[in-house]
Write an enzyme that holds these catalytic residues in place. Structure first.
Site, PDB file in Angstrom:
ATOM      1  N   GLY A   1      54.013  37.157 -54.766  1.00  0.00           N
ATOM      2  CA  GLY A   1      53.807  38.726 -55.242  1.00  0.00           C
ATOM      3  C   GLY A   1      53.205  38.536 -56.727  1.00  0.00           C
TER       4      GLY A   1
ATOM      5  N   HIS B   1      47.353  39.298 -58.326  1.00  0.00           N
ATOM      6  CA  HIS B   1      46.239  39.704 -59.409  1.00  0.00           C
ATOM      7  C   HIS B   1      44.976  39.324 -58.078  1.00  0.00           C
ATOM      8  CE1 HIS B   1      46.726  35.123 -59.548  1.00  0.00           C
ATOM      9  NE2 HIS B   1      47.516  35.527 -60.307  1.00  0.00           N
TER      10      HIS B   1
ATOM     11  N   HIS C   1      45.070  35.940 -56.373  1.00  0.00           N
ATOM     12  CA  HIS C   1      45.608  36.173 -54.947  1.00  0.00           C
ATOM     13  C   HIS C   1      44.665  36.812 -53.705  1.00  0.00           C
ATOM     14  CE1 HIS C   1      49.319  36.148 -57.429  1.00  0.00           C
ATOM     15  NE2 HIS C   1      49.641  35.269 -56.778  1.00  0.00           N
TER      16      HIS C   1
ATOM     17  N   GLN D   1      62.388  26.835 -54.703  1.00  0.00           N
ATOM     18  CA  GLN D   1      61.418  26.161 -55.678  1.00  0.00           C
ATOM     19  C   GLN D   1      61.569  26.362 -56.922  1.00  0.00           C
ATOM     20  OE1 GLN D   1      57.792  28.242 -53.826  1.00  0.00           O
ATOM     21  NE2 GLN D   1      57.017  28.435 -55.867  1.00  0.00           N
TER      22      GLN D   1
ATOM     23  N   GLY E   1      45.141  28.494 -53.697  1.00  0.00           N
ATOM     24  CA  GLY E   1      44.403  28.321 -54.793  1.00  0.00           C
ATOM     25  C   GLY E   1      44.211  26.986 -55.575  1.00  0.00           C
ATOM     26  N   GLN E   2      43.127  26.573 -55.715  1.00  0.00           N
ATOM     27  CA  GLN E   2      43.238  25.601 -56.911  1.00  0.00           C
ATOM     28  C   GLN E   2      43.849  25.577 -58.024  1.00  0.00           C
ATOM     29  OE1 GLN E   2      42.016  22.447 -56.068  1.00  0.00           O
ATOM     30  NE2 GLN E   2      42.344  21.494 -58.293  1.00  0.00           N
ATOM     31  N   LYS E   3      44.071  26.785 -58.495  1.00  0.00           N
ATOM     32  CA  LYS E   3      44.953  26.924 -59.591  1.00  0.00           C
ATOM     33  C   LYS E   3      46.104  25.956 -59.617  1.00  0.00           C
ATOM     34  CE  LYS E   3      47.015  29.198 -63.114  1.00  0.00           C
ATOM     35  NZ  LYS E   3      48.455  29.108 -62.844  1.00  0.00           N
TER      36      LYS E   3
HETATM   37  P1  AMP Z   1      51.714  32.401 -56.273  1.00  0.00           P
HETATM   38  O1  AMP Z   1      52.191  33.656 -56.108  1.00  0.00           O
HETATM   39  O2  AMP Z   1      51.832  31.997 -57.712  1.00  0.00           O
HETATM   40  O3  AMP Z   1      52.714  31.518 -55.612  1.00  0.00           O
HETATM   41  O4  AMP Z   1      50.437  31.878 -55.844  1.00  0.00           O
HETATM   42  C1  AMP Z   1      50.002  32.163 -54.470  1.00  0.00           C
HETATM   43  C2  AMP Z   1      48.720  31.448 -54.424  1.00  0.00           C
HETATM   44  O5  AMP Z   1      47.785  32.254 -55.151  1.00  0.00           O
HETATM   45  C3  AMP Z   1      48.713  30.030 -54.580  1.00  0.00           C
HETATM   46  O6  AMP Z   1      48.082  29.145 -53.491  1.00  0.00           O
HETATM   47  C4  AMP Z   1      48.028  29.987 -55.866  1.00  0.00           C
HETATM   48  O7  AMP Z   1      47.383  28.791 -56.126  1.00  0.00           O
HETATM   49  C5  AMP Z   1      46.981  31.168 -55.844  1.00  0.00           C
HETATM   50  N1  AMP Z   1      46.496  31.604 -57.106  1.00  0.00           N
HETATM   51  C6  AMP Z   1      47.279  32.013 -58.126  1.00  0.00           C
HETATM   52  N2  AMP Z   1      46.585  32.089 -59.154  1.00  0.00           N
HETATM   53  C7  AMP Z   1      45.429  31.908 -58.601  1.00  0.00           C
HETATM   54  C8  AMP Z   1      44.063  32.112 -59.608  1.00  0.00           C
HETATM   55  N3  AMP Z   1      43.861  32.356 -60.767  1.00  0.00           N
HETATM   56  N4  AMP Z   1      43.053  31.583 -58.852  1.00  0.00           N
HETATM   57  C9  AMP Z   1      42.931  31.242 -57.653  1.00  0.00           C
HETATM   58  N5  AMP Z   1      44.074  31.127 -56.793  1.00  0.00           N
HETATM   59  C10 AMP Z   1      45.250  31.457 -57.680  1.00  0.00           C
END
Ligand code: AMP
Length: 273
Positions: free
Chosen positions: A22, A25, A28, A52, A138-140
């Site tokens: 959640g 942005h 996601h 986690q 995401g590669q982030k």
């Molecule tokens: P999170 O909600 O932070 O666990 O992220 C969920 C997914 O979104 C994960 O696969 C992240 O790598 C991806 N994600 C988060 N930020 C970015 C970004 N700026 N660009 C691409 N993917 C992202």
């Protein structure tokens, strides 16, 4: 979700999954775009996964705004939002975890010892609950993407793992739910992560392939930024996360830096020309 997924699968349709915590942005939402045409039904999960987060991390203050997220996902053409409670995912007596070894030792795994075990456990559960055929990460979170690919391979999990590029703000800062924690002043300082990665890209483009040299320059640059505390800067193989001395094939420069109290990560993959 499990019943719905079973009905969808029995009708011969494929399911795509985008797992998130959640605080959505464009980063996601880009993951939805990346697999929309590769599946019949697009599912996004929203779950701030308690296991986690380590003690003292930001589990409690992590951004939670379901109505906002729901609207963004609807507008982006998500078919199903899976939004479970903590108790549904971790019922009383829960005692089974999935752990990927080696790849999780370095980088973020060093300072966050329970993090990846929590990620791989919840992702396995999300795969089983949604019965997805394809999932996008995401590669982030470059280490996370590599860990999940390895887990799917090692455990014969029949899910195609797709990695999508890092989505950035107009000034280059990688989008992150945690950017919300930054004050305007910290937000300016936080740009040092991307600028350090630009230094690495520039040096490699100029022919430098010694990663110690490159990391040294990145480190010197960030050390000049007030309020920035380096946790790690490393050069690793993007598939197995082993350290690399030379940029002789694709190499991931990854870093974690604390800006004030906020821990931020970013990375780039470079290669020799
Ligand atoms: P999170 O909600 O932070 O666990 O992220 C969920 C997914 O979104 C994960 O696969 C992240 O790598 C991806 N994600 C988060 N930020 C970015 C970004 N700026 N660009 C691409 N993917 C992202």
């Amino acid at each position: 979700m499990q019943k719905t997924a079973l009905i969808i699968k029995r009708s011969g349709k494929t399911i795509g999954l985008v797992p998130t915590m959640g605080g959505l942005h464009e980063g996601h939402l880009s993951l939805l775009d990346a697999i929309r045409n590769k599946c019949d039904v697009l599912v996004a999960s929203i779950f701030v996964n308690p296991v986690q987060f380590g003690p003292g991390e930001d589990f409690k203050r992590y951004p939670r705004d379901f109505q906002r997220d729901e609207k963004l996902l609807d507008e982006r053409g998500c078919d199903i939002i899976f939004y479970p409670s903590d108790d549904e995912i971790y019922p009383y007596g829960f005692s089974t975890y999935v752990n990927v070894e080696n790849l999780t030792d370095g980088l973020c795994g060093k300072s966050r010892p329970v993090h990846f075990r929590g990620v791989t456990t919840v992702v396995t559960k999300l795969f089983l609950i949604t019965r997805c055929d394809i999932a996008c990460f995401g590669q982030k979170d470059g280490q996370q993407a590599a860990v999940i690919k390895r887990m799917a391979r090692d455990l014969n999990i029949p899910v195609e793992i797709v990695t999508a590029p890092i989505v950035r703000e107009s000034d280059g800062m990688a989008m992150s739910s945690r950017n919300n924690y930054l004050s305007p002043e910290e937000r300016k300082r936080a740009l040092c992560l991307k600028k350090a990665l630009d230094i690495a890209e520039h040096m490699v483009a100029e022919g430098e392939c010694d990663t110690t040299e490159i990391i040294g320059e990145m480190r010197s640059f960030i050390e000049l930024v007030e309020g920035a505390e380096i946790e790690y800067i490393e050069a690793v193989d993007p598939d197995d996360m082993t350290p690399k001395q030379k940029v002789d094939r694709p190499t991931m420069f990854a870093l974690a830096v604390k800006i004030g109290k906020t821990r931020l990560i970013d990375n780039c993959i470079v290669n020799v020309n």
